[in-house]
Write a protein that holds these residues in place. Structure first.
Motif, PDB file in Angstrom:
ATOM      1  N   ILE A 194      41.456  38.391  36.372  1.00 47.40           N
ATOM      2  CA  ILE A 194      40.504  37.447  36.968  1.00 47.40           C
ATOM      3  C   ILE A 194      39.171  38.150  37.206  1.00 47.40           C
ATOM      4  N   LEU A 195      38.100  37.578  36.668  1.00 49.25           N
ATOM      5  CA  LEU A 195      36.753  37.997  37.048  1.00 49.25           C
ATOM      6  C   LEU A 195      36.339  37.077  38.185  1.00 49.25           C
ATOM      7  N   LEU A 196      36.245  37.637  39.392  1.00 45.77           N
ATOM      8  CA  LEU A 196      36.003  36.846  40.593  1.00 45.77           C
ATOM      9  C   LEU A 196      34.688  37.255  41.241  1.00 45.77           C
ATOM     10  N   GLU A 197      33.916  36.264  41.629  1.00 46.48           N
ATOM     11  CA  GLU A 197      32.594  36.534  42.194  1.00 46.48           C
ATOM     12  C   GLU A 197      32.659  37.223  43.554  1.00 46.48           C
ATOM     13  N   SER A 198      31.864  38.290  43.673  1.00 47.04           N
ATOM     14  CA  SER A 198      31.635  38.972  44.955  1.00 47.04           C
ATOM     15  C   SER A 198      30.126  39.199  45.029  1.00 47.04           C
ATOM     16  N   ASN A 199      29.380  38.119  45.212  1.00 53.72           N
ATOM     17  CA  ASN A 199      27.946  38.110  44.950  1.00 53.72           C
ATOM     18  C   ASN A 199      27.107  38.840  45.978  1.00 53.72           C
ATOM     19  N   HIS A 200      27.398  38.643  47.267  1.00 56.46           N
ATOM     20  CA  HIS A 200      26.452  39.127  48.266  1.00 56.46           C
ATOM     21  C   HIS A 200      27.129  39.498  49.586  1.00 56.46           C
ATOM     22  N   ASP A 201      26.423  40.278  50.354  1.00 56.11           N
ATOM     23  CA  ASP A 201      26.765  40.529  51.746  1.00 56.11           C
ATOM     24  C   ASP A 201      25.951  39.540  52.585  1.00 56.11           C
ATOM     25  N   VAL A 202      26.614  38.778  53.415  1.00 57.32           N
ATOM     26  CA  VAL A 202      25.946  37.704  54.157  1.00 57.32           C
ATOM     27  C   VAL A 202      24.787  38.238  55.004  1.00 57.32           C
ATOM     28  N   GLU A 203      24.993  39.367  55.675  1.00 55.50           N
ATOM     29  CA  GLU A 203      23.939  39.907  56.540  1.00 55.50           C
ATOM     30  C   GLU A 203      22.744  40.390  55.717  1.00 55.50           C
ATOM     31  N   MET A 204      23.003  40.918  54.529  1.00 54.34           N
ATOM     32  CA  MET A 204      21.898  41.337  53.659  1.00 54.34           C
ATOM     33  C   MET A 204      21.075  40.137  53.208  1.00 54.34           C
ATOM     34  N   VAL A 205      21.731  39.021  52.961  1.00 54.42           N
ATOM     35  CA  VAL A 205      20.992  37.811  52.604  1.00 54.42           C
ATOM     36  C   VAL A 205      20.145  37.351  53.785  1.00 54.42           C
ATOM     37  N   LYS A 206      20.761  37.277  54.947  1.00 55.33           N
ATOM     38  CA  LYS A 206      20.070  36.765  56.133  1.00 55.33           C
ATOM     39  C   LYS A 206      18.831  37.576  56.483  1.00 55.33           C
ATOM     40  N   GLY A 210      37.122  38.505  49.234  1.00 52.98           N
ATOM     41  CA  GLY A 210      38.306  39.190  49.739  1.00 52.98           C
ATOM     42  C   GLY A 210      39.342  38.216  50.260  1.00 52.98           C
ATOM     43  N   GLN A 211      38.890  37.222  51.006  1.00 53.67           N
ATOM     44  CA  GLN A 211      39.812  36.224  51.546  1.00 53.67           C
ATOM     45  C   GLN A 211      40.436  35.395  50.429  1.00 53.67           C
ATOM     46  N   ALA A 212      39.660  35.107  49.395  1.00 55.02           N
ATOM     47  CA  ALA A 212      40.184  34.352  48.257  1.00 55.02           C
ATOM     48  C   ALA A 212      41.324  35.114  47.580  1.00 55.02           C
ATOM     49  N   ILE A 213      41.149  36.414  47.448  1.00 57.81           N
ATOM     50  CA  ILE A 213      42.205  37.226  46.821  1.00 57.81           C
ATOM     51  C   ILE A 213      43.477  37.169  47.655  1.00 57.81           C
ATOM     52  N   VAL A 214      43.325  37.249  48.971  1.00 61.05           N
ATOM     53  CA  VAL A 214      44.494  37.147  49.853  1.00 61.05           C
ATOM     54  C   VAL A 214      45.222  35.827  49.612  1.00 61.05           C
ATOM     55  N   GLU A 215      44.474  34.741  49.423  1.00 63.17           N
ATOM     56  CA  GLU A 215      45.064  33.411  49.257  1.00 63.17           C
ATOM     57  C   GLU A 215      45.816  33.238  47.947  1.00 63.17           C
ATOM     58  N   ILE A 216      45.456  34.020  46.930  1.00 62.52           N
ATOM     59  CA  ILE A 216      46.125  33.837  45.630  1.00 62.52           C
ATOM     60  C   ILE A 216      47.216  34.875  45.381  1.00 62.52           C
ATOM     61  N   MET A 217      47.454  35.735  46.342  1.00 64.82           N
ATOM     62  CA  MET A 217      48.482  36.756  46.136  1.00 64.82           C
ATOM     63  C   MET A 217      49.867  36.126  46.053  1.00 64.82           C
ATOM     64  N   TYR A 273      33.048  46.431  46.919  1.00 66.09           N
ATOM     65  CA  TYR A 273      34.410  46.953  46.737  1.00 66.09           C
ATOM     66  C   TYR A 273      35.049  47.250  48.091  1.00 66.09           C
ATOM     67  N   GLN A 274      34.327  47.934  48.965  1.00 66.10           N
ATOM     68  CA  GLN A 274      34.905  48.349  50.243  1.00 66.10           C
ATOM     69  C   GLN A 274      35.184  47.171  51.153  1.00 66.10           C
ATOM     70  N   THR A 275      34.298  46.173  51.129  1.00 63.01           N
ATOM     71  CA  THR A 275      34.527  44.974  51.943  1.00 63.01           C
ATOM     72  C   THR A 275      35.807  44.274  51.525  1.00 63.01           C
ATOM     73  N   VAL A 276      35.968  44.092  50.219  1.00 58.71           N
ATOM     74  CA  VAL A 276      37.183  43.453  49.702  1.00 58.71           C
ATOM     75  C   VAL A 276      38.400  44.327  49.993  1.00 58.71           C
ATOM     76  N   ALA A 277      38.277  45.623  49.761  1.00 60.95           N
ATOM     77  CA  ALA A 277      39.395  46.540  49.996  1.00 60.95           C
ATOM     78  C   ALA A 277      39.852  46.502  51.454  1.00 60.95           C
ATOM     79  N   ASN A 278      38.901  46.427  52.385  1.00 58.28           N
ATOM     80  CA  ASN A 278      39.238  46.371  53.811  1.00 58.28           C
ATOM     81  C   ASN A 278      40.012  45.106  54.155  1.00 58.28           C
ATOM     82  N   ILE A 279      39.582  43.982  53.566  1.00 56.67           N
ATOM     83  CA  ILE A 279      40.276  42.716  53.818  1.00 56.67           C
ATOM     84  C   ILE A 279      41.701  42.761  53.255  1.00 56.67           C
ATOM     85  N   LEU A 280      41.846  43.346  52.074  1.00 61.11           N
ATOM     86  CA  LEU A 280      43.183  43.472  51.482  1.00 61.11           C
ATOM     87  C   LEU A 280      44.072  44.356  52.354  1.00 61.11           C
TER      88      LEU A 280
END
Length: 261
Positions: free
Chosen positions: A160-172, A197-204, A227-234
């Motif tokens: 799966i190529l899954l979007e991890s586009n942005h950090d919310v605080e960096m956008v804000k 990250g949460q999406a990956i948890v939901e499809i496990m 990568y680290q944000t997703v890894a932490n959630i996992l």
């Protein structure tokens, strides 16, 4: 099957997918020379491409589509509304290479290419699920949010190529004007690192998955942060990278590793 993001990010996107008898590109959002160079890098010949499949009409997904189609006589597949939105942007395409997708799927030799709706601010954006034999790959980027339809489609994919586009605080707190920030963070914008990250948890489930984080923003993200944000959630959900799941990053300016599965 073989799966390789040639380019992935806000600067341009293109993915190479192959089965035993079929080779396609999903999106061609970089100049023709860049696509040729990327294919050469992974030992593929553009003359062998059987079709170009378009997700939506934004320039980072169609920039080189017309050029590659004309140069190598390759059909371009897109749904009706996407064709209408992009046809003036890609130059002349031979009539027999204009393929309007009227159904939920297209078959090219031994590859079955299904499409599904996604939420994005385009005419009629779609993602793709690609099948050959008992293997399945999915492309799920440009997601305003992780819908139940997307979840259902991708949960049993091998890759799966899954979007991890942005950090919310960096956008804000970043340099973009407020309307653009609002668009990115909306339900027709892009999926954040946390949402990914949460999406990956939901499809496990019991199926071993290889997930590639893609379509990272150049301004509002860093590969290491995504990568680290997703890894932490996992980790918080007791999902072990390397054991329960494989996790990689798609590169922005050059082909990512070729996945043969």
């Amino acid at each position: 099957m073989i799966f390789c993001p040639l380019y992935s990010g806000s600067s341009g996107n293109s993915i190479f997918v192959a089965s035993q008898k079929t080779k396609i590109l999903v999106d061609v959002g970089m100049p023709g020379k860049s696509i040729e160079s990327a294919l050469k890098h992974i030992n593929q010949n553009p003359n062998d491409i059987d079709g170009i499949f378009i997700t939506h009409e934004h320039s980072d997904h169609i920039k080189g589509a017309g050029i590659i189609s004309r140069r190598y006589d390759i059909p371009i597949y897109a749904n009706e509304y996407t064709w209408e939105a992009m046809e003036t942007k890609i130059g002349n395409v031979k009539e027999n290479n204009i393929k309007i997708i009227n159904n939920n799927s297209v078959d090219i030799m031994d590859m079955h290419i299904a499409n599904y709706k996604i939420s994005h601010d385009a005419a009629a954006p779609i993602g793709y699920a690609l099948y050959s034999g008992n293997k399945k790959a999915c492309i799920a980027t440009d997601l305003g949010y992780f819908s139940s339809e997307v979840k259902t489609i991708i949960k049993d994919a091998d890759v799966i190529l899954l979007e991890s586009n942005h950090d919310v605080e960096m956008v804000k707190f970043g340099p973009y004007p407020y309307p653009l920030k609002k668009r990115i963070l909306s339900d027709v914008g892009h999926l954040s690192n946390d949402a990914c990250g949460q999406a990956i948890v939901e499809i496990m489930n019991d199926k071993q998955k290889h997930i590639i984080l893609g379509h990272l923003s150049k301004t509002n993200n860093f590969p290491e942060l995504a990568y680290q944000t997703v890894a932490n959630i996992l980790k918080e959900n007791c999902i072990e990278i390397g054991k329960d799941i494989s996790l990689d990053l798609a590169r922005r300016n050059m082909p990512s590793d070729v996945i043969d599965f």
